[in-house]
Design a protein around this motif. Structure first.
Motif, PDB file in Angstrom:
ATOM      1  N   GLU A 244     -14.860  13.190  -0.274  1.00  0.00           N
ATOM      2  CA  GLU A 244     -14.067  12.262   0.537  1.00  0.00           C
ATOM      3  C   GLU A 244     -14.942  11.181   1.159  1.00  0.00           C
ATOM      4  O   GLU A 244     -14.573  10.004   1.178  1.00  0.00           O
ATOM      5  CB  GLU A 244     -13.323  13.037   1.626  1.00  0.00           C
ATOM      6  N   ASN A 245     -16.105  11.571   1.665  1.00  0.00           N
ATOM      7  CA  ASN A 245     -17.019  10.576   2.239  1.00  0.00           C
ATOM      8  C   ASN A 245     -17.491   9.588   1.169  1.00  0.00           C
ATOM      9  O   ASN A 245     -17.599   8.379   1.424  1.00  0.00           O
ATOM     10  CB  ASN A 245     -18.219  11.268   2.880  1.00  0.00           C
ATOM     11  N   GLN A 247     -15.856   8.722  -1.540  1.00  0.00           N
ATOM     12  CA  GLN A 247     -14.726   7.836  -1.835  1.00  0.00           C
ATOM     13  C   GLN A 247     -14.543   6.790  -0.749  1.00  0.00           C
ATOM     14  O   GLN A 247     -14.285   5.615  -1.031  1.00  0.00           O
ATOM     15  CB  GLN A 247     -13.446   8.668  -1.999  1.00  0.00           C
ATOM     16  N   LYS A 248     -14.692   7.205   0.516  1.00  0.00           N
ATOM     17  CA  LYS A 248     -14.524   6.259   1.618  1.00  0.00           C
ATOM     18  C   LYS A 248     -15.601   5.186   1.594  1.00  0.00           C
ATOM     19  O   LYS A 248     -15.327   4.008   1.869  1.00  0.00           O
ATOM     20  CB  LYS A 248     -14.555   7.006   2.957  1.00  0.00           C
ATOM     21  N   GLN A 251     -14.753   2.852  -1.212  1.00  0.00           N
ATOM     22  CA  GLN A 251     -13.554   2.097  -0.851  1.00  0.00           C
ATOM     23  C   GLN A 251     -13.872   1.023   0.186  1.00  0.00           C
ATOM     24  O   GLN A 251     -13.412  -0.115   0.069  1.00  0.00           O
ATOM     25  CB  GLN A 251     -12.505   3.065  -0.301  1.00  0.00           C
ATOM     26  N   ARG A 270      -8.030   1.833  -3.308  1.00  0.00           N
ATOM     27  CA  ARG A 270      -8.077   3.283  -3.303  1.00  0.00           C
ATOM     28  C   ARG A 270      -9.043   3.737  -4.391  1.00  0.00           C
ATOM     29  O   ARG A 270      -9.007   3.233  -5.504  1.00  0.00           O
ATOM     30  CB  ARG A 270      -6.677   3.883  -3.549  1.00  0.00           C
TER      31      ARG A 270
END
Length: 513
Positions: A244-245, A247-248, A251, A270
């Motif tokens: 998740e980190n 991807q963030k 992004q 996204r």
């Protein structure tokens, strides 16, 4: 009384000495002062209603309202009667007073309610029901003390024991807990485990696995994994957090890049990244042939075979070849001298081998998917350019990753609504500030006007006093001049009538000097 009379007389004199314009100004100033003071007094003295209790049970709300009416404390109802508001200065006093009365009860029956209503002739079954209700109420109140929990309901099922049921066939107690969390709050697994242990240790024979906890959305919160699975879950959660980190970060990088081109709020990005968390160790063994001409390779073994024969004798056999091998009972007689010699050497070389152990660290990218939406219509050329930019920003691999770019108009109704609300709140605050500023300015202007009126009145009084003094001085001087003129006239008349006596008096004055 004399002071009041003098004050009244001065006020009357002051008012009568004013002109019509000055009287109008005084009346308007006094009216403005009264209005400003009344306005300020209204905002200062009006009750500031704050929530006393929220999300009350109907029974608790009725009991609290009755108690407030008995105490003659003003209140207001909101949220359909579930919220009671009272003046901010009375809220803590009222809460303490209601706490002495055991309010609010939370809609649950506690042990204090049962002990306070004990009656004769009650059966064992009724006692058990009351005990069960009281236990449920006490547990619910205890759970509601948690910071994240707004309200709780506990339901305990205790099967009736019977002598006719075998112990191994007896049903076990069970419990169900309904939690309503506060808005924006989340409950952690250790807190859920604490609730389970609290209920399990409060009910005899209740096992933790027979307790179910659900929230207001119907989600089961009590599915807590076992210890071994918890470790695996922690690893999975850590991997998900890393993913998740990652991807963030991608992004945010793409978002900031494109917003500098299309402007803030016009880009939606996204990123979905699939990471490989498997730890691998790869062993590579490579073999290469031996080059005998160059002499490369290590000699592993040598086999040497030598055959030698010389002399006379008979040798049965035939010439080598298929004929001698396939023709049976064939014999050839050789006489005379013979000499036979054969040498055969076999050399075995070790193959050239190289080994390589490669350890692949976890976290490699398996697949990367990026979706970009722009708040406008895009041509194919623009889409290709954006794909190239995004690909360079995320490290695009054409064999592995995928990037999608689309142009469409955003739905900004919610954002516009929020913007309008924020703008209205800002305008409301600005109006309040302007109102406060106008009030303060009005008070300042009024004070200046009163100060100038007082100074003008003071100057007028001083001028009037000075005028009175001048008039008195002029009158005194005029009286003195008249008196001197009368004296001169008397002297002149006396000198005419009695010149001798006047002469004697003058000689006497001269002699005295």
């Amino acid at each position: 009384m004399e002071f009041l009379s003098n004050l009244k007389e001065k006020a009357k004199t002051f008012w009568e000495t004013r002109s019509k314009t000055q009287k109008i100004k005084l009346i308007l100033s006094a009216t403005l002062v009264v209005l400003v003071m009344a306005f300020l007094w209204y905002f200062v003295s009006r009750p500031n209603y704050v929530p006393l209790y929220s999300n009350l049970d109907e029974k608790d709300a009725g009991d609290i309202v009755k108690k407030l009416e008995d105490m003659k404390i003003p209140y207001k109802l909101a949220d359909g009667g579930k919220t009671i508001l009272t003046d901010a200065k009375d809220v803590y006093k009222v809460r303490l007073e209601l706490a002495r009365e055991g309010l609010p009860k939370g809609g649950e029956i506690g042990f204090s309610d049962i002990f306070g209503k004990t009656r004769l002739g009650i059966t064992e079954w009724e006692k058990q029901i009351q005990y069960n209700q009281a236990l449920q109420g006490e547990l619910a109140r205890t759970i509601e003390e948690m910071e994240q929990v707004e309200s709780a309901r506990v339901h305990i099922v205790q099967p009736q024991k019977s002598l006719f049921i075998k112990p191994n066939e007896q049903k076990e107690p069970s419990a169900a807990v309904f939690l309503k969390l506060k808005p924006g709050e989340e409950i952690k697994e250790e807190e859920i485990r604490g609730i389970i242990n609290l209920i399990a240790h409060s009910v005899e024979g209740l096992k933790p696995e027979n307790i179910t906890i659900v929230d207001e959305f119907g989600r089961i919160l009590s599915n807590i994994p076992l210890s071994e699975e918890e470790k695996t879950n922690e690893v999975v959660n850590a991997q998900l957090a890393i993913q998740e980190n990652f991807q963030k970060q991608l992004q945010a990088s793409v978002q900031s890049l494109l917003e500098q081109i299309f402007g803030p709020g016009n880009v939606a990005v996204r990123v979905n990244a699939q990471l490989d968390f498997d730890k691998k160790t790869v062993e590579n063994r490579m073999f290469s042939p031996v080059d005998q001409e160059l002499g490369e390779g290590v000699l592993r073994s040598v086999q040497e075979l030598r055959e030698h024969f010389s002399g006379q004798g008979n040798v049965n056999g035939g010439p080598p070849g298929s004929d001698s091998n396939t023709t049976p009972n064939y014999s050839q007689l050789n006489t005379g001298e013979s000499d036979y010699q054969k040498t055969e050497i076999i050399r075995n070389y070790e193959l050239n081998e190289s080994k390589e152990n490669v350890t692949v660290a976890p976290g490699a990218i398996k697949k990367l998917t990026v979706s970009v939406v722009i708040n406008r219509d895009l041509t194919e050329e623009e889409k290709n350019r954006i794909v190239a930019l995004v690909g360079n920003a995320v490290g695009y691999d054409i064999q592995r990753d995928q990037i999608t770019v689309e142009g469409m108009t955003f739905d900004t109704q919610l954002a516009d609504l929020l913007s309008r609300q924020i703008l209205e709140e800002t305008k409301s605050r600005q109006r309040q500030q302007v109102l406060i500023f106008i009030t303060a300015l009005s008070c300042a202007v009024l004070l200046v006007i009163l100060y100038r009126i007082a100074n003008q009145r003071k100057k007028e009084l001083e001028e009037a006093k000075l005028a009175q003094q001048l008039a008195a001085a002029q009158q005194a001087a005029s009286e003195e001049v008249d008196e001197k003129q009368d004296i001169l006239k008397d002297i002149e008349r006396l000198a005419r009538q009695r010149p001798e006596d006047v002469a004697k008096i003058l000689r006497t004055w001269l002699n005295e000097e």
